[in-house]
Design an enzyme around this catalytic site. Structure first.
Site, PDB file in Angstrom:
ATOM      1  N   TYR A 160       0.871  -1.181   0.112  1.00 59.85           N
ATOM      2  CA  TYR A 160       0.135   0.055   0.028  1.00 59.85           C
ATOM      3  C   TYR A 160       0.744   1.134  -0.074  1.00 59.85           C
ATOM      4  O   TYR A 160       2.071   1.340   0.417  1.00 59.85           O
ATOM      5  CB  TYR A 160      -0.909   0.057   1.280  1.00 59.85           C
ATOM      6  CG  TYR A 160      -1.604   1.068   1.312  1.00 59.85           C
ATOM      7  CD1 TYR A 160      -3.168   0.941   0.494  1.00 59.85           C
ATOM      8  CD2 TYR A 160      -2.039   2.244   1.933  1.00 59.85           C
ATOM      9  CE1 TYR A 160      -4.238   1.759   0.383  1.00 59.85           C
ATOM     10  CE2 TYR A 160      -2.899   3.227   1.957  1.00 59.85           C
ATOM     11  CZ  TYR A 160      -3.834   2.848   1.016  1.00 59.85           C
ATOM     12  OH  TYR A 160      -5.066   4.040   1.085  1.00 59.85           O
ATOM     13  N   PHE A 217      -5.494   8.982  -4.332  1.00 57.69           N
ATOM     14  CA  PHE A 217      -4.013   8.338  -4.851  1.00 57.69           C
ATOM     15  C   PHE A 217      -3.573   7.203  -4.152  1.00 57.69           C
ATOM     16  O   PHE A 217      -3.582   7.109  -2.895  1.00 57.69           O
ATOM     17  CB  PHE A 217      -2.692   9.309  -4.624  1.00 57.69           C
ATOM     18  CG  PHE A 217      -1.463   8.936  -5.090  1.00 57.69           C
ATOM     19  CD1 PHE A 217      -1.016   8.881  -6.110  1.00 57.69           C
ATOM     20  CD2 PHE A 217      -1.017   7.920  -3.976  1.00 57.69           C
ATOM     21  CE1 PHE A 217       0.357   8.318  -6.502  1.00 57.69           C
ATOM     22  CE2 PHE A 217       0.134   7.339  -4.467  1.00 57.69           C
ATOM     23  CZ  PHE A 217       0.803   7.522  -5.739  1.00 57.69           C
ATOM     24  N   GLU A 218      -3.661   6.189  -4.753  1.00 60.38           N
ATOM     25  CA  GLU A 218      -3.237   4.936  -4.188  1.00 60.38           C
ATOM     26  C   GLU A 218      -2.277   4.172  -5.399  1.00 60.38           C
ATOM     27  O   GLU A 218      -2.941   4.163  -6.362  1.00 60.38           O
ATOM     28  CB  GLU A 218      -4.194   3.893  -3.597  1.00 60.38           C
ATOM     29  CG  GLU A 218      -5.071   4.605  -2.369  1.00 60.38           C
ATOM     30  CD  GLU A 218      -6.204   3.666  -2.022  1.00 60.38           C
ATOM     31  OE1 GLU A 218      -6.944   2.989  -3.055  1.00 60.38           O
ATOM     32  OE2 GLU A 218      -6.566   3.430  -0.992  1.00 60.38           O
ATOM     33  N   VAL A 219      -1.299   3.476  -4.793  1.00 60.78           N
ATOM     34  CA  VAL A 219      -0.741   2.451  -5.825  1.00 60.78           C
ATOM     35  C   VAL A 219      -0.710   1.309  -4.705  1.00 60.78           C
ATOM     36  O   VAL A 219      -0.275   1.498  -3.502  1.00 60.78           O
ATOM     37  CB  VAL A 219       0.678   2.717  -6.199  1.00 60.78           C
ATOM     38  CG1 VAL A 219       1.236   1.392  -6.936  1.00 60.78           C
ATOM     39  CG2 VAL A 219       0.768   4.131  -7.131  1.00 60.78           C
ATOM     40  N   HIS A 254      -9.263   1.986   4.157  1.00 54.60           N
ATOM     41  CA  HIS A 254      -8.169   1.455   3.755  1.00 54.60           C
ATOM     42  C   HIS A 254      -7.041   1.596   4.709  1.00 54.60           C
ATOM     43  O   HIS A 254      -6.042   0.628   4.768  1.00 54.60           O
ATOM     44  CB  HIS A 254      -7.563   2.126   2.349  1.00 54.60           C
ATOM     45  CG  HIS A 254      -8.712   1.741   1.062  1.00 54.60           C
ATOM     46  ND1 HIS A 254      -8.383   2.231  -0.059  1.00 54.60           N
ATOM     47  CD2 HIS A 254      -9.670   0.923   1.055  1.00 54.60           C
ATOM     48  CE1 HIS A 254      -9.461   1.773  -0.785  1.00 54.60           C
ATOM     49  NE2 HIS A 254     -10.088   0.989  -0.167  1.00 54.60           N
TER      50      HIS A 254
END
Ligand code: GDP
Ligand code: MN
Length: 330
Positions: A160, A217-219, A254
């Site tokens: 994450y 924004f997440e990768v 999350h």
């Protein structure tokens, strides 16, 4: 621009959007392509609770250098589950409207938050991938990205990642931590030892300090989200009903999951990915970095070291040195 050499990960961009978002989505895509994807050509998955129209498909697919896919969300992933008391949920929305809580009166926003919390990663189109990078309409990318963040995640065993963190509005999540504590009691087997509880709580888990990673924004790893641990966490929250009886956001959901179910070194902060989503900017700390990456953000706007950011806590709990020049940006 030349295609970057090297292997590609099994990864995709993912955008949830309405047809009416098309031009704001186009702006985001243009920046992602210019700063990164024109050299990497990763796929892009679009998800919508209604069918995408031809204009949306035409505009987005012409801007993207990878393959594009368009999916419709099944109704059971975008509706009130049977156990929700609709009158109670309605009363909450009316009350939140009076209190002027942002999106407090919105049904669709709640479906969106629940979907991003528990369903996007199990959409049929997403099952083909291991990693995702979330992109929202009207975001900005201010610096070149000179390497493949997906590959970075894979090679460094990151699950994450984030660029911005802050405190959540307390009124939207009054009982989210109660449900989290219930989950911890019922599923101690999912709580990892070297976790980031210190990021989430200042009293060893008794109360939530509201810190969360900003999830627009997440990768991240899709396989982690598809794990039993994450699934049990989402199921506990969903049964408690706070997506509708309060207004739980997918960002704290999350973040709490990442904080408790992942080892702290599986959560990554991308200093070098410069990003804006209204109203916050992450502009990389370090003049050399900004020049090397041809950044066009004003470092004065960097939110990382300001009082309302939680990023300092992340650095402290991981014993990381803050990048040079951070004191100038407080
Ligand atoms: P904010 O960033 O919290 O202010 O919320 P946004 O309006 O940006 O919504 C978050 C994401 O969900 C964006 O990618 C939106 O395009 C998407 N979204 C929000 N509401 C809906 C909806 O009703 N339908 C669809 N298909 N997408 C939505
Ligand atoms: Mn947004």
């Amino acid at each position: 621009m030349e295609t970057a050499p090297g292997p590609r990960m099994n990864a995709t961009f993912v955008t949830l959007a309405r047809n009416s978002d098309v031009w704001e989505v186009a702006r985001s895509i243009r920046q992602v392509e210019d700063r990164f994807n024109k050299r990497y050509h990763y796929d892009w998955v679009f998800l919508n609770d209604k069918p995408f129209d031809d204009e949306f498909k035409k505009v987005t697919s012409s801007l993207i250098s990878g393959k594009t896919h368009y999916g419709i969300i099944p109704e059971e992933h975008w509706s009130f589950p049977d156990h929700i008391d609709l009158d109670k949920a309605k009363a909450v929305r009316e009350d939140m409207a009076k209190k002027k809580i942002i999106y407090g009166d919105s049904i669709s926003y709640r479906h969106m938050c629940r979907f991003e919390s528990g369903f996007f990663y199990r959409q049929e189109l997403m099952l083909n991938y291991d990693y995702y990078w979330r992109v929202e309409p009207s975001v900005e990318y201010f610096c070149d990205i000179h390497y493949d963040p997906f590959r970075f995640m894979h090679e460094n065993n990151k699950k994450y990642s984030f660029v911005l963190s802050l405190y959540e509005y307390a009124e939207t999540i009054p009982t989210l931590w109660d449900s989290t504590k219930k989950f911890m009691r019922e599923h101690p087997e999912h709580i990892v030892e070297d976790n980031s509880m210190k990021f989430l709580s200042d009293d060893g888990g008794e109360t939530y300090n509201k810190c969360h990673f900003w999830s627009n924004f997440e990768v991240g790893s899709l396989n982690w989200l598809r794990s039993k641990a994450y699934g049990d966490f989402f199921e506990t929250l969903d049964q408690d009903g706070g997506f509708f009886y309060e207004r739980w956001g997918d960002a704290p959901v999350h973040s709490i999951a990442a904080g408790l179910l992942l080892k702290k070194d599986e959560v990554h902060f991308f200093n070098d990915i410069a990003y804006y989503h209204v109203p916050f900017t992450h502009c990389p700390t370090g003049e050399e970095t900004r020049q090397e990456l041809r950044c066009h953000c004003n470092p004065k706007n960097n939110f990382d070291w300001k009082g309302y950011s939680c990023t300092s806590r992340y650095f402290d709990l991981n014993n990381l040195d803050k990048p040079d020049g951070w004191e100038k940006q407080t």
